[in-house]
Design a protein around this motif. Sequence first.
Motif, mmCIF file in Angstrom:
data_model
loop_
_atom_site.group_PDB
_atom_site.id
_atom_site.type_symbol
_atom_site.label_atom_id
_atom_site.label_comp_id
_atom_site.label_asym_id
_atom_site.label_seq_id
_atom_site.Cartn_x
_atom_site.Cartn_y
_atom_site.Cartn_z
ATOM 1 N N PRO A 31 -3.853 4.046 2.157
ATOM 2 C CA PRO A 31 -4.695 2.958 2.659
ATOM 3 C C PRO A 31 -5.695 2.472 1.609
ATOM 4 O O PRO A 31 -6.443 3.255 1.027
ATOM 5 C CB PRO A 31 -5.415 3.591 3.859
ATOM 6 C CG PRO A 31 -4.473 4.647 4.345
ATOM 7 C CD PRO A 31 -3.835 5.202 3.095
ATOM 8 N N GLU A 49 0.828 -1.201 0.000
ATOM 9 C CA GLU A 49 0.000 0.000 0.000
ATOM 10 C C GLU A 49 0.863 1.251 0.000
ATOM 11 O O GLU A 49 1.878 1.310 0.689
ATOM 12 C CB GLU A 49 -0.878 0.053 1.259
ATOM 13 C CG GLU A 49 -2.086 -0.826 1.232
ATOM 14 C CD GLU A 49 -2.993 -0.540 2.423
ATOM 15 O OE1 GLU A 49 -4.173 -0.928 2.350
ATOM 16 O OE2 GLU A 49 -2.532 0.058 3.416
ATOM 17 N N ASP A 95 -5.193 1.258 -1.393
ATOM 18 C CA ASP A 95 -4.953 1.466 -2.832
ATOM 19 C C ASP A 95 -4.202 0.327 -3.506
ATOM 20 O O ASP A 95 -3.851 0.436 -4.677
ATOM 21 C CB ASP A 95 -4.234 2.792 -3.076
ATOM 22 C CG ASP A 95 -2.762 2.775 -2.663
ATOM 23 O OD1 ASP A 95 -2.324 1.793 -2.017
ATOM 24 O OD2 ASP A 95 -2.046 3.748 -2.982
ATOM 25 N N SER A 96 -3.951 -0.756 -2.781
ATOM 26 C CA SER A 96 -3.229 -1.866 -3.400
ATOM 27 C C SER A 96 -4.096 -3.113 -3.570
ATOM 28 O O SER A 96 -3.586 -4.181 -3.875
ATOM 29 C CB SER A 96 -1.997 -2.232 -2.560
ATOM 30 O OG SER A 96 -2.391 -2.779 -1.306
#
Length: 311
Positions: free
Chosen positions: A31, A28, A33-34
């Motif tokens: 928070p 990430e 976004d992965s």
Amino acid sequence: MTPAYPTQCANCGADATTRCAGCMDAPEYQPGDSVGIVYCNRDCQKGHWTQHKAHCRALGQRKKLLRAAHILKASLLTYREVDFDIDLTKIEFQDGILRLYQNQRAITARSKRGPFPAHLTANIEYKEAALANNQCTTAMALLGRLTRKLLKVGVASTIEELDLHIGKPRTRTKLVPGPDASDCPHTVLKVGRLFSNEAWIVDTAGCQYGFREVLIPWEKYLADKSCRTVSDPATYDATETKDLDYFATLPILNRIRAQREDIKLERQARLHFAGFVNTHVGGDILDGSAAEFKGKLDGFVQGLKLHMRKI
């Protein structure tokens, strides 16, 4: 509880469990976004590629950066484990400080070099902290060639080094007897991923402060560890012996034969390490599944150990 990844196909909306390998396990930056995506079949994945490829490639770059950081940390610790230069007698955690008791040598004596005394601790965090203690300058020099080689084949990026003051360590590591190094700056790499606004810290020697993560977003690193910058970022152009070349110009470090011999032996070890990097780091080392990368990393570490033992 929210699932770690979606359960509906990104292309058709049907129930799906096949995760995109390119997105999987990326770290990430912000928070959430992965989170990767899933597909119900190969045809849906192919049909959705034009919409997904930019995000997938961005997360893939992050994943390779994380893998490169793990290789760099493993390289430093392996180098130190095989060629340790402190005569340790005891390792003890007390009052928030990991104390490394040593037989302090006379200035006229050469350092005692050999394998790390693994019998002193079974705690992997204590061992890593001892191996990395006061080694951030060594890490910057030793890992220069390897860093550039890994990122050149895996991550389009800028690489800088800078000094920070760590205001909130998890633990402190201290040589006993030895000077108080709590105010010494800690050198890290700042990696900017091109074509994005991302800036990451690669901290290969942070385990001396009890830090486990080796790749952390820049702003998060500063905030979590209450850091202040001691120096401006500078282009990272270190060679394996950059610090030793500087030490060789300082009369105070070259007054007696033992000091000169220590620098000479360390130089030989560094150049031996460089030989391994030249011959054992290929363009595909950061590729593959998580299991495949683990096998590559394990093989890299074992190969480096064998190589360093042949100095």
